[in-house]
Design a protein around this motif. Structure first.
Motif, PDB file in Angstrom:
ATOM      1  N   ARG A 191       0.857  -1.123  -0.113  1.00 22.50           N
ATOM      2  CA  ARG A 191       0.007  -0.208  -0.246  1.00 22.50           C
ATOM      3  C   ARG A 191       1.042   1.062  -0.035  1.00 22.50           C
ATOM      4  O   ARG A 191       1.769   1.287   0.748  1.00 22.50           O
ATOM      5  CB  ARG A 191      -0.992   0.120   1.101  1.00 22.50           C
ATOM      6  N   ASP A 192       0.620   2.315  -0.719  1.00 25.07           N
ATOM      7  CA  ASP A 192       1.383   3.376  -0.840  1.00 25.07           C
ATOM      8  C   ASP A 192       0.514   4.321   0.098  1.00 25.07           C
ATOM      9  O   ASP A 192      -0.422   4.748   0.374  1.00 25.07           O
ATOM     10  CB  ASP A 192       0.949   4.130  -2.171  1.00 25.07           C
ATOM     11  N   LEU A 193       1.655   4.947   1.018  1.00 24.82           N
ATOM     12  CA  LEU A 193       1.128   5.590   2.401  1.00 24.82           C
ATOM     13  C   LEU A 193       1.548   7.199   2.397  1.00 24.82           C
ATOM     14  O   LEU A 193       1.175   7.830   3.278  1.00 24.82           O
ATOM     15  CB  LEU A 193       1.791   5.018   3.523  1.00 24.82           C
ATOM     16  N   LEU A 194       2.282   7.348   1.263  1.00 27.59           N
ATOM     17  CA  LEU A 194       2.776   8.787   1.180  1.00 27.59           C
ATOM     18  C   LEU A 194       1.465   9.962   1.475  1.00 27.59           C
ATOM     19  O   LEU A 194       1.888  10.929   1.992  1.00 27.59           O
ATOM     20  CB  LEU A 194       3.339   9.176  -0.217  1.00 27.59           C
ATOM     21  N   LYS A 195       0.517   9.837   0.685  1.00 25.21           N
ATOM     22  CA  LYS A 195      -0.599  10.638   1.026  1.00 25.21           C
ATOM     23  C   LYS A 195      -1.320  10.719   2.229  1.00 25.21           C
ATOM     24  O   LYS A 195      -1.929  11.705   2.535  1.00 25.21           O
ATOM     25  CB  LYS A 195      -1.628  10.415  -0.122  1.00 25.21           C
ATOM     26  N   ALA A 196      -1.268   9.519   2.806  1.00 23.16           N
ATOM     27  CA  ALA A 196      -2.135   9.296   4.088  1.00 23.16           C
ATOM     28  C   ALA A 196      -1.123   9.766   5.508  1.00 23.16           C
ATOM     29  O   ALA A 196      -1.774  10.168   6.332  1.00 23.16           O
ATOM     30  CB  ALA A 196      -2.454   8.050   4.298  1.00 23.16           C
ATOM     31  N   ILE A 197       0.133   9.585   5.435  1.00 20.77           N
ATOM     32  CA  ILE A 197       0.868   9.609   6.863  1.00 20.77           C
ATOM     33  C   ILE A 197       1.087  11.089   7.115  1.00 20.77           C
ATOM     34  O   ILE A 197       0.968  12.033   6.167  1.00 20.77           O
ATOM     35  CB  ILE A 197       2.382   8.856   6.563  1.00 20.77           C
ATOM     36  N   THR A 198       1.290  11.343   8.331  1.00 22.89           N
ATOM     37  CA  THR A 198       1.352  12.658   8.886  1.00 22.89           C
ATOM     38  C   THR A 198       3.151  12.621   9.475  1.00 22.89           C
ATOM     39  O   THR A 198       3.598  11.456   9.862  1.00 22.89           O
ATOM     40  CB  THR A 198       0.834  12.950   9.813  1.00 22.89           C
ATOM     41  N   GLN A 199       4.008  13.586   9.405  1.00 28.18           N
ATOM     42  CA  GLN A 199       5.291  13.734   9.853  1.00 28.18           C
ATOM     43  C   GLN A 199       5.241  14.696  10.886  1.00 28.18           C
ATOM     44  O   GLN A 199       4.779  15.815  11.017  1.00 28.18           O
ATOM     45  CB  GLN A 199       6.160  14.045   8.792  1.00 28.18           C
ATOM     46  N   ALA A 200       5.858  14.418  12.049  1.00 27.71           N
ATOM     47  CA  ALA A 200       6.040  15.336  13.162  1.00 27.71           C
ATOM     48  C   ALA A 200       6.897  16.444  12.709  1.00 27.71           C
ATOM     49  O   ALA A 200       7.882  16.226  12.029  1.00 27.71           O
ATOM     50  CB  ALA A 200       6.536  14.345  14.330  1.00 27.71           C
ATOM     51  N   VAL A 207      10.296  12.955   4.100  1.00 28.32           N
ATOM     52  CA  VAL A 207       9.785  11.494   3.604  1.00 28.32           C
ATOM     53  C   VAL A 207       9.619  12.117   2.214  1.00 28.32           C
ATOM     54  O   VAL A 207       8.616  12.941   1.690  1.00 28.32           O
ATOM     55  CB  VAL A 207       8.562  11.244   4.279  1.00 28.32           C
ATOM     56  N   ARG A 208      10.203  10.981   1.324  1.00 32.29           N
ATOM     57  CA  ARG A 208       9.819  11.440  -0.239  1.00 32.29           C
ATOM     58  C   ARG A 208       8.704  10.153  -0.564  1.00 32.29           C
ATOM     59  O   ARG A 208       7.967  10.499  -1.297  1.00 32.29           O
ATOM     60  CB  ARG A 208      11.439  11.004  -1.059  1.00 32.29           C
ATOM     61  N   ASN A 209       8.827   9.031   0.004  1.00 35.72           N
ATOM     62  CA  ASN A 209       7.972   8.027  -0.351  1.00 35.72           C
ATOM     63  C   ASN A 209       7.879   7.064   0.971  1.00 35.72           C
ATOM     64  O   ASN A 209       8.693   6.931   1.803  1.00 35.72           O
ATOM     65  CB  ASN A 209       8.304   7.164  -1.647  1.00 35.72           C
ATOM     66  N   ALA A 210       6.727   6.486   1.041  1.00 36.48           N
ATOM     67  CA  ALA A 210       6.666   5.518   1.980  1.00 36.48           C
ATOM     68  C   ALA A 210       5.548   4.201   1.770  1.00 36.48           C
ATOM     69  O   ALA A 210       4.396   4.487   0.788  1.00 36.48           O
ATOM     70  CB  ALA A 210       5.758   6.116   3.102  1.00 36.48           C
ATOM     71  N   ALA A 220       5.695  -4.859   7.153  1.00 39.49           N
ATOM     72  CA  ALA A 220       6.910  -3.886   6.872  1.00 39.49           C
ATOM     73  C   ALA A 220       6.530  -2.557   6.632  1.00 39.49           C
ATOM     74  O   ALA A 220       5.431  -2.572   5.884  1.00 39.49           O
ATOM     75  CB  ALA A 220       7.582  -4.548   5.841  1.00 39.49           C
ATOM     76  N   VAL A 221       7.178  -1.455   6.747  1.00 40.74           N
ATOM     77  CA  VAL A 221       7.173  -0.155   6.361  1.00 40.74           C
ATOM     78  C   VAL A 221       8.603   0.187   5.732  1.00 40.74           C
ATOM     79  O   VAL A 221       9.531   0.149   6.220  1.00 40.74           O
ATOM     80  CB  VAL A 221       6.878   0.810   7.300  1.00 40.74           C
ATOM     81  N   GLU A 222       8.232   0.631   4.384  1.00 47.02           N
ATOM     82  CA  GLU A 222       9.547   1.065   3.466  1.00 47.02           C
ATOM     83  C   GLU A 222       9.200   2.682   3.649  1.00 47.02           C
ATOM     84  O   GLU A 222       8.174   3.170   3.034  1.00 47.02           O
ATOM     85  CB  GLU A 222       9.592   0.450   2.268  1.00 47.02           C
ATOM     86  N   VAL A 223      10.441   3.356   3.842  1.00 49.70           N
ATOM     87  CA  VAL A 223      10.256   4.795   4.015  1.00 49.70           C
ATOM     88  C   VAL A 223      11.577   5.243   3.147  1.00 49.70           C
ATOM     89  O   VAL A 223      12.696   4.742   3.564  1.00 49.70           O
ATOM     90  CB  VAL A 223      10.379   5.181   5.372  1.00 49.70           C
ATOM     91  N   GLY A 224      11.408   6.118   2.178  1.00 50.19           N
ATOM     92  CA  GLY A 224      12.377   6.804   1.700  1.00 50.19           C
ATOM     93  C   GLY A 224      12.559   8.419   2.200  1.00 50.19           C
ATOM     94  O   GLY A 224      11.449   8.986   2.267  1.00 50.19           O
ATOM     95  N   LEU A 225      13.882   8.787   2.473  1.00 48.85           N
ATOM     96  CA  LEU A 225      14.142   9.855   3.383  1.00 48.85           C
ATOM     97  C   LEU A 225      14.967  10.851   2.424  1.00 48.85           C
ATOM     98  O   LEU A 225      15.997  10.302   2.206  1.00 48.85           O
ATOM     99  CB  LEU A 225      14.474   9.713   4.827  1.00 48.85           C
ATOM    100  N   ASP A 226      14.680  11.876   2.457  1.00 53.23           N
ATOM    101  CA  ASP A 226      15.686  12.944   1.916  1.00 53.23           C
ATOM    102  C   ASP A 226      16.248  13.863   2.827  1.00 53.23           C
ATOM    103  O   ASP A 226      15.922  14.093   3.948  1.00 53.23           O
ATOM    104  CB  ASP A 226      14.784  14.109   0.890  1.00 53.23           C
ATOM    105  N   PHE A 227      17.648  14.047   2.504  1.00 52.59           N
ATOM    106  CA  PHE A 227      18.695  14.576   3.766  1.00 52.59           C
ATOM    107  C   PHE A 227      18.338  16.291   3.107  1.00 52.59           C
ATOM    108  O   PHE A 227      18.662  16.490   1.937  1.00 52.59           O
ATOM    109  CB  PHE A 227      19.948  14.107   3.526  1.00 52.59           C
ATOM    110  N   PRO A 228      18.394  17.193   4.385  1.00 56.15           N
ATOM    111  CA  PRO A 228      18.339  18.668   3.833  1.00 56.15           C
ATOM    112  C   PRO A 228      19.738  18.727   3.514  1.00 56.15           C
ATOM    113  O   PRO A 228      20.783  18.237   3.803  1.00 56.15           O
ATOM    114  CB  PRO A 228      18.017  19.351   4.987  1.00 56.15           C
ATOM    115  N   GLU A 229      20.178  20.008   2.705  1.00 59.31           N
ATOM    116  CA  GLU A 229      21.266  20.423   2.572  1.00 59.31           C
ATOM    117  C   GLU A 229      22.532  20.729   3.686  1.00 59.31           C
ATOM    118  O   GLU A 229      21.596  21.343   4.619  1.00 59.31           O
ATOM    119  CB  GLU A 229      21.470  21.613   1.602  1.00 59.31           C
ATOM    120  N   GLY A 230      23.488  19.979   3.662  1.00 61.35           N
ATOM    121  CA  GLY A 230      24.403  20.119   5.062  1.00 61.35           C
ATOM    122  C   GLY A 230      23.961  19.381   6.047  1.00 61.35           C
ATOM    123  O   GLY A 230      24.507  19.585   7.175  1.00 61.35           O
TER     124      GLY A 230
END
Length: 304
Positions: A191-200, A207-210, A220-230
């Motif tokens: 199941r694609d969770l990106l539109k449903a999840i909330t982030q603190a 979060v890029r994808n979930a 299982a939960v698969e989470v793609g995370l983006d790093f901010p610059e620096g």
């Protein structure tokens, strides 16, 4: 009734809602830890894990001098309730992960030891529900209760060892999932969770994808995370999956592809043990890093 059972019963009656909010099925016995204060030994600081928003309680078998409780960082707790034989704490978000706060209590009678020192250690996701502190000689029933808890814990370790051995001796890939019973003929649902999840708010990563997955006895939960610059390197150490009523799924593993890839993107997979019934409902996922206080918290996580 021994103090262990009496303490937990009283805690459940008074603070049942908050107890359910942090109770974990993997806790030893009824979720209580026993601490013995020996009068002949030098006093040592007792570490107690606390976490923002979660309730922790200390139960004593002796009356406290309430006005003499020495509390470091008291203003950074949302609740501090000091009773005759109990101390209940709920830390706020103002305490940093890994921070250690000293708590010293003194007993009203003249028996030794006259005081006890605790180190409240802030954890990003887990807290000790009940800590029982004994100064008096334990009776036969107390030892029997401890033996029962030890047998129950040994049984859980034997089950875990059997599971690990079975997985080690099984083939890899789909054949391994089938042989261990982790997958049935219905396969793995996603199941694609990106539109449903909330982030603190204040999360160090975006979060890029979930995606959420469920098989016969696993989720299982698969989470793609983006790093901010620096941003500094971030490596997932552990996780919790907690339902609305406070139950926690048993985490089997947390896997991360790489701490800091060149494209500033990482993928984390959290696998947990859960039947179809246990996987129903809405969960909160909390990830924390290996060597630092930064956490990623995602709400509204569901499984197919």
């Amino acid at each position: 009734m021994p103090l262990s059972a009496l303490a937990v019963l009283l805690f459940l009656l008074l603070f049942g809602g908050e107890v359910r909010a942090q109770f974990s099925p993997t806790s030893t016995g009824m979720g209580a830890r026993r601490v013995e204060l020996a009068p002949e030994e030098p006093p040592k600081a007792i570490e107690v894990a606390i976490s923002p928003g979660l309730s922790s309680a200390l139960f004593f078998d002796s009356e406290l001098v309430q006005e003499s409780v020495d509390f470091e960082g008291r203003d950074r707790f949302s609740l501090v309730d000091i009773g005759r034989t109990t101390i209940r704490l709920i830390p706020s978000e103002r305490i940093s992960s890994g921070e250690r706060l000293r708590l010293i209590v003194r007993f009203r009678d003249e028996s030794a030891p006259a005081s006890a020192t605790f180190l409240l250690v802030m954890h990003p996701a887990k807290a000790e529900l009940v800590v029982e502190v004994y100064r008096q000689k334990r009776g036969v029933e107390s030892y029997r209760e401890e033996a029962r808890e030890a047998r129950a814990e040994a049984h859980r370790y034997r089950e875990e060892l059997a599971r690990l051995r079975a997985e080690r001796n099984s083939p890899g890939g789909l054949a391994g999932l089938i042989s261990t019973g982790a997958m049935n003929p219905h396969g793995v649902e996603g199941r694609d969770l990106l539109k449903a999840i909330t982030q603190a708010a204040g999360s160090p990563l975006a979060v890029r994808n979930a995606y959420g997955y469920r098989s016969a006895r696993r989720v299982a939960v698969e989470v793609g995370l983006d790093f901010p610059e620096g941003a500094r390197p971030w490596t997932a150490r552990d996780a919790t999956l907690r339902g609305k009523s406070g139950e926690e799924l048993k985490i089997l593993q947390v896997w991360q592809d790489t701490p800091v890839p060149s494209e500033k993107f990482i993928r984390v997979v959290i696998e947990a043990e859960a039947t179809a019934d246990a996987a129903r409902g809405i969960f909160t996922l909390k990830l924390w890093e290996a060597n630092g206080p930064r956490t990623v918290t995602l709400g509204n996580v569901t499984f197919p």
